[in-house]
Design a protein around this motif. Structure first.
Motif, PDB file in Angstrom:
ATOM      1  N   ASP A   1       0.756  -1.151   0.057  1.00  0.00           N
ATOM      2  CA  ASP A   1       0.006   0.005  -0.130  1.00  0.00           C
ATOM      3  C   ASP A   1       0.946   1.352  -0.033  1.00  0.00           C
ATOM      4  O   ASP A   1       1.356   1.722   0.952  1.00  0.00           O
ATOM      5  CB  ASP A   1      -1.022  -0.056   1.267  1.00  0.00           C
TER       6      ASP A   1
ATOM      7  N   HIS B   1       0.276   4.248  -0.573  1.00  0.00           N
ATOM      8  CA  HIS B   1      -0.333   5.321   0.314  1.00  0.00           C
ATOM      9  C   HIS B   1       0.311   5.438   1.905  1.00  0.00           C
ATOM     10  O   HIS B   1       0.600   6.192   2.593  1.00  0.00           O
ATOM     11  CB  HIS B   1      -1.898   5.489   0.290  1.00  0.00           C
ATOM     12  N   ALA B   2      -0.081   4.355   2.383  1.00  0.00           N
ATOM     13  CA  ALA B   2       0.422   3.939   3.750  1.00  0.00           C
ATOM     14  C   ALA B   2       1.941   4.178   4.102  1.00  0.00           C
ATOM     15  O   ALA B   2       2.367   4.563   4.827  1.00  0.00           O
ATOM     16  CB  ALA B   2       0.050   2.463   4.278  1.00  0.00           C
TER      17      ALA B   2
ATOM     18  N   GLU C   1       2.632   7.707   4.164  1.00  0.00           N
ATOM     19  CA  GLU C   1       2.271   8.459   5.462  1.00  0.00           C
ATOM     20  C   GLU C   1       3.377   7.966   6.423  1.00  0.00           C
ATOM     21  O   GLU C   1       3.688   8.979   7.276  1.00  0.00           O
ATOM     22  CB  GLU C   1       0.992   7.864   5.837  1.00  0.00           C
ATOM     23  N   ALA C   2       3.886   6.716   6.596  1.00  0.00           N
ATOM     24  CA  ALA C   2       4.855   6.184   7.443  1.00  0.00           C
ATOM     25  C   ALA C   2       6.158   7.170   7.112  1.00  0.00           C
ATOM     26  O   ALA C   2       6.905   7.504   8.317  1.00  0.00           O
ATOM     27  CB  ALA C   2       5.030   4.631   7.382  1.00  0.00           C
TER      28      ALA C   2
ATOM     29  N   SER D   1      -1.332  -2.595   6.463  1.00  0.00           N
ATOM     30  CA  SER D   1      -0.743  -1.480   6.184  1.00  0.00           C
ATOM     31  C   SER D   1      -1.138  -0.446   7.408  1.00  0.00           C
ATOM     32  O   SER D   1      -0.553   0.521   7.391  1.00  0.00           O
ATOM     33  CB  SER D   1      -1.086  -0.786   4.892  1.00  0.00           C
ATOM     34  N   GLU D   2      -2.021  -0.725   7.809  1.00  0.00           N
ATOM     35  CA  GLU D   2      -2.646   0.141   9.142  1.00  0.00           C
ATOM     36  C   GLU D   2      -1.602   0.256  10.162  1.00  0.00           C
ATOM     37  O   GLU D   2      -0.984   1.017  10.577  1.00  0.00           O
ATOM     38  CB  GLU D   2      -3.999  -0.311   9.692  1.00  0.00           C
TER      39      GLU D   2
ATOM     40  N   VAL E   1       1.754   2.606   9.811  1.00  0.00           N
ATOM     41  CA  VAL E   1       1.476   4.171  10.302  1.00  0.00           C
ATOM     42  C   VAL E   1       1.481   4.182  11.631  1.00  0.00           C
ATOM     43  O   VAL E   1       1.969   4.878  12.391  1.00  0.00           O
ATOM     44  CB  VAL E   1       0.276   4.501   9.563  1.00  0.00           C
ATOM     45  N   TYR E   2       0.567   3.168  12.326  1.00  0.00           N
ATOM     46  CA  TYR E   2       0.357   3.251  13.649  1.00  0.00           C
ATOM     47  C   TYR E   2       1.516   3.092  14.589  1.00  0.00           C
ATOM     48  O   TYR E   2       1.830   3.783  15.535  1.00  0.00           O
ATOM     49  CB  TYR E   2      -0.656   2.100  14.061  1.00  0.00           C
TER      50      TYR E   2
ATOM     51  N   ASN F   1      -1.697   9.815  11.258  1.00  0.00           N
ATOM     52  CA  ASN F   1      -0.954   9.836  10.277  1.00  0.00           C
ATOM     53  C   ASN F   1      -0.101  11.273  10.183  1.00  0.00           C
ATOM     54  O   ASN F   1       0.642  11.492   9.219  1.00  0.00           O
ATOM     55  CB  ASN F   1      -1.597   9.534   9.148  1.00  0.00           C
TER      56      ASN F   1
END
Lengths: 601, 601
Positions: free
Chosen positions: A327, A329-330, A333-334, A380-381, A384-385, B304
């Motif tokens: 992913d 996008h993720a 973001e990371a 993918s969550e 980022v988390y 994010n």
């Protein structure tokens, strides 16, 4: 001011005192600047057994010899200190514009000593320095810190290098961020800055550099820029897709580490490649560091409104294939979070991937996730988390992650699952697929690192000539030369990417023309050898013994997939020859004779 | 400078000329300021039939009577123009700090005329104005625009109100953003600003306000602040959870519009409520507008790394329940994008929810989605993706969305699915569940709107007294009084939220004490009546006839769920009495006699 009329600024944060010292031209001839000269000062002044996070450790910001000049890519600066992550001498290198502006302040090096009793930042300009209260920005992220300090300084040409919450919290993988998106990233140099309560260094300057023979210098610069523009890698590949041009190449080569180095190919590569960054419309425009004719940087904007630079190849890999995540996008973001919180992206991504294997194997208990998403490969969550938790040093697991992959794995009883050398996370090339590059990982003076001798260039990209990645013969010699030449390029203040197009003779031309020296190519390469041995000597005295010149256990188990299936790294066949070529003892120590020849006694 | 010594600044963008005019105190006694005074100037100067996006339309930025003073919530300013969305006179109201600083420039009103030949911004300070080139920021989002212009102006106390790409692209739901997070949001006032090539107005000022009787004023202010702090809504509810205190209340009341008003309760309310914003850790701290003792604003930071203010109740609902989305993270991202791109959040969210019903019913063909995610209720990816497309005016569907819900639905042959009054999207209360509030929607002078007479206060919250939401008797009288009192509060420069704690007498005290008037409460309320009729008169001349005093067809079909299941809106039973109480003809026209009594002939 001539490049050889360098001044260093010494700042003591404990006493709030400063002093200026000229730098002896003889030292510049021996170490050029940046990594070499900074390491020389550091090794002379700091006890190798110092606690990296104590006031007795020092933090050196150093311009390379040509930094701030019009030489191609001459915007680099380096940060030298003892690393809390590896226990070795560390030199982290960064681009952008900050380094060039540091040179314009009139100082080519800042040696930071001691520890401030409260958060401060330094304002350095035209041979002046001010200690400024940083309580307003302490705890803030790097983007906001940069905006606030630029507003406070009120000078458009000023530049900021700062740490984020990660460095403040002494994360061992905390980095420094300059110009919002550029980082001296590796080895936890941000934690050393945090340990000194130094939030930022703001530079502005109006000094100009002049040269013994300006026309000789501009002539050399023009010639080298032409070479860079004409080379397929620096003239086409990197300008077109940035460093992410590599994703598909390395994956097809069967050395693209996937799921914490459990595999060497990733089926999601298409979706996270440099090509995908364009196809998804995230890429807004290409951009470049100071005086760079290559322009591999990328202005990216995500559909949710986040704007950033990057991701670079190593970052995209660390949060992507290494975590089994496809992913993009993720991943972006990371990357953005790492920049904002001040985390090294390679170490952060690799640490999360390591945690995923530890969790899937049941070594990290579910309760340690607290409220967080499951650490499963491909989630993918999670990337980022957990980057956010790690960067803020929050929660039991977040605090462990902030210490890096090795210490986290060790805390859970399985350090063998940490893909590190000298406790620093490995980058995006599986050593089993590139024997020379693997030897380079094992012998790197700052631990797992791809920019101490980028053997991917001959072993995969065929530059300057194509070598068989599995061939052992001759590789130790290649590694020695690449390591020494890289030390020269760093110390000269140029970007390693120039080495795709330029060779030892080209660098010799630029060094001589810029500094007014008459060095031979052999003498220039010897400078690199001197720097390499200086770093090695420091590490040996710091207790980092030769037994650490190795690779994670997994690298000696056969590759399970891809075109190089079955390959293992054959370090034991390469290391003895490498030691011998280095003029070291069979057990990896530096004989007095070698030190004497290099003037290191 | 006294509040009654107001000066207006007239700026002609076509000729780059400016002029100053004093404002007659007689007009201030009749219209106070802000909405009233601005509408008076607008109606006197602009042909009601003007094309809203032509140079002949004007754009007025107006401080309320007390704006910039220490009166509670006195930071409001209003933007008056002819709306491209509704074709009515529009007045959009905003908080933050910009309005208070406008007052300090020495001007209480700016009348912008004509159209600049290239993008510019205005710098207004201490009775001066400069026309500045805006090419550097044209096309940029509001956050970056604000940062760049503040840096350019180099004055920390300066404030920026600007448009984003939506306003530049003449989106009919484009808003103006001041102080990065606050908006005169509704009716497309941002498109009018864009049509004039005016990117921003930067204000800085050092004028101070003084009063005929300062001690009388400070005494009145102290007394009203105490009342506000002691009231359960303004002293507890709003400070605790902000406007999102309403989600659970309105959902439990059975008037929480869900899936484009197909239902009146939402099962995902818990996850997107103000309580959830706290539980998920997104809420960083409470904050407040200029001189506000309530402090309903919220500094939010997402995992994010996105930092923003909000979401407010209406915004959270529009992207949440109205789109069937229970993902608070995606809702916050969509809110952030609206602020960055300069879109009205209510209209944007409602338009996406409308598109979801059109798509699910097969009226929007799949190919019109191009590469975008499916417009299905509950698809959280969709609300972020399509907000971005809408705000950037990209793609066939994105361009239609940028025209608002009604024009988009009409283009697909189903305008009846657009939940709008006078083509403006309805806010977060189903009129079938609140008869008085529904009458207010139908008769609002700027189309679908909840802040022209917030009948939710008595009909749901029980302030100043609890009314049965389904009761019809007396509701028209309530609506008339609420509409007129709201016009007074707006024109005084105070926040409508003060009306939970304050009544007509309190506002009369503040107006008299601040301006040195001796008005009776009846005279003050009459000012509101005058303003209401002035707006109505303009709209009738603009061709917005009384047949538009209605509600979407769906509001006359029974509520399918919730505690008020079966209810329909009974507009036909309420409208005649409303017209009569207004002194209008049975067909909704204003007789000459009524106009004369109000001094509007």
């Amino acid at each position: 001011m001539k490049l050889t009329d360098s001044m260093l600024l010494r700042v003591n944060l404990s006493t709030h005192t400063v002093s200026e010292e000229p730098i002896d031209e003889k030292l510049i001839r021996q170490y050029l600047g940046g990594r070499g000269l900074g390491s020389k000062y550091f090794a002379d002044e700091v006890d190798p057994m110092v606690d990296p996070l104590s006031p007795e450790n020092k933090l050196i910001f150093a311009c390379g010899l040509m930094t701030g000049s019009s030489a191609p890519t001459a915007g680099r600066y380096m940060v030298i200190t003892k690393s809390p992550l590896t226990g070795t001498i560390a030199c982290s290198n960064s681009g952008g514009v900050w380094g060039a502006v540091l040179r314009k302040t009139g100082y080519s090096m800042i040696i930071v000593e001691g520890k401030s009793d409260k958060p401060i930042y330094l304002l350095v300009y035209d041979n002046n320095v001010e200690f400024k209260d940083a309580s307003r920005v302490w705890g803030k992220k790097t983007g906001e810190t940069t905006d606030i300090l630029l507003d406070e300084v009120g000078e458009k040409r000023a530049r900021v290098a700062c740490i984020g919450p990660a460095g403040e919290n002494l994360s061992m993988i905390g980095c420094i961020i300059n110009d919002k998106h550029r980082a001296p990233g590796r080895s936890g140099v941000g934690a050393v800055m945090g340990s000194k309560n130094l939030k930022a260094i703001v530079v502005k300057g109006s000094n100009t550099i002049d040269f013994k023979d300006k026309s000789a210098f501009t002539g050399a610069v023009k010639e080298k820029i032409d070479k860079i523009k004409q080379h397929p890698v620096t003239g086409e590949g990197l300008p077109a897709l940035g460093t992410k041009v590599l994703d598909n190449i390395i994956n097809q080569g069967g050395l693209y580490p996937t799921r914490n180095f459990q595999f060497a190919t990733f089926d999601g590569t298409e979706e996270i490649s440099g090509e995908a960054l364009v196809k998804k419309g995230y890429l807004k425009k290409n951009t470049a560091c100071f005086a760079c004719p290559i322009g591999c940087a990328r202005d990216v904007e995500l559909p949710n409104g986040i704007t950033m630079e990057g991701p670079e190849y190593e970052t995209g890999w660390a949060f992507g294939a290494h975590c089994g995540v496809n992913d993009l996008h993720a991943i972006c973001e990371a990357n953005f979070l790492c920049n904002e919180l001040g985390l090294d992206t390679i170490s952060a991504g690799v640490t999360i991937g390591t945690a995923m294997e530890l969790y899937e194997k049941g070594y990290i208990p579910k309760e340690d996730l607290e409220d967080g998403p499951e650490l499963k490969f491909g989630n993918s969550e999670s990337i980022v988390y957990w980057t956010n938790k790690m960067g803020r040093n929050e929660g039991r697991l977040g605090k462990l992650m902030a210490k890096g992959s090795w210490r986290m794995s060790e805390a859970y009883g399985h350090p063998e699952l940490s893909m590190t050398v000298k406790k620093q996370e490995l980058p995006a090339y599986d050593p089993r697929g590139v024997q020379g590059h693997g030897l380079q990982y094992a012998t790197s003076n700052r631990g797992g690192c791809h920019v101490r001798g980028y053997m991917i260039s001959p072993e995969v990209l065929g530059v300057p000539e194509k070598l068989d990645p599995q061939e052992l013969k001759g590789k130790p010699q290649w590694v020695v030369i690449f390591q020494d030449l890289t030390a020269v390029i760093d110390s000269a203040g140029l970007c390693l990417f120039t080495s795709f197009a330029l060779g030892l003779e080209d660098y010799t031309d630029l060094i001589n023309a810029s500094a007014g020296f008459e060095l031979t190519p052999e003498e220039v390469l010897r400078i690199g050898t001197r720097i390499w041995n200086l770093e090695r000597k420091f590490n040996l005295s710091a207790g980092v013994d030769p037994s650490q010149d190795t690779l994670p256990k997994r690298m000696f188990e056969p590759l399970p997939d891809g075109p190089q299936k079955g390959a293992v790294h054959q370090l034991s066949k390469l290391l003895p020859e490498y030691y011998e070529l280095r003029g070291w003892s069979p057990d990896g120590l530096i004989p007095e004779k070698t030190l004497q020849e290099l003037g290191l006694t």
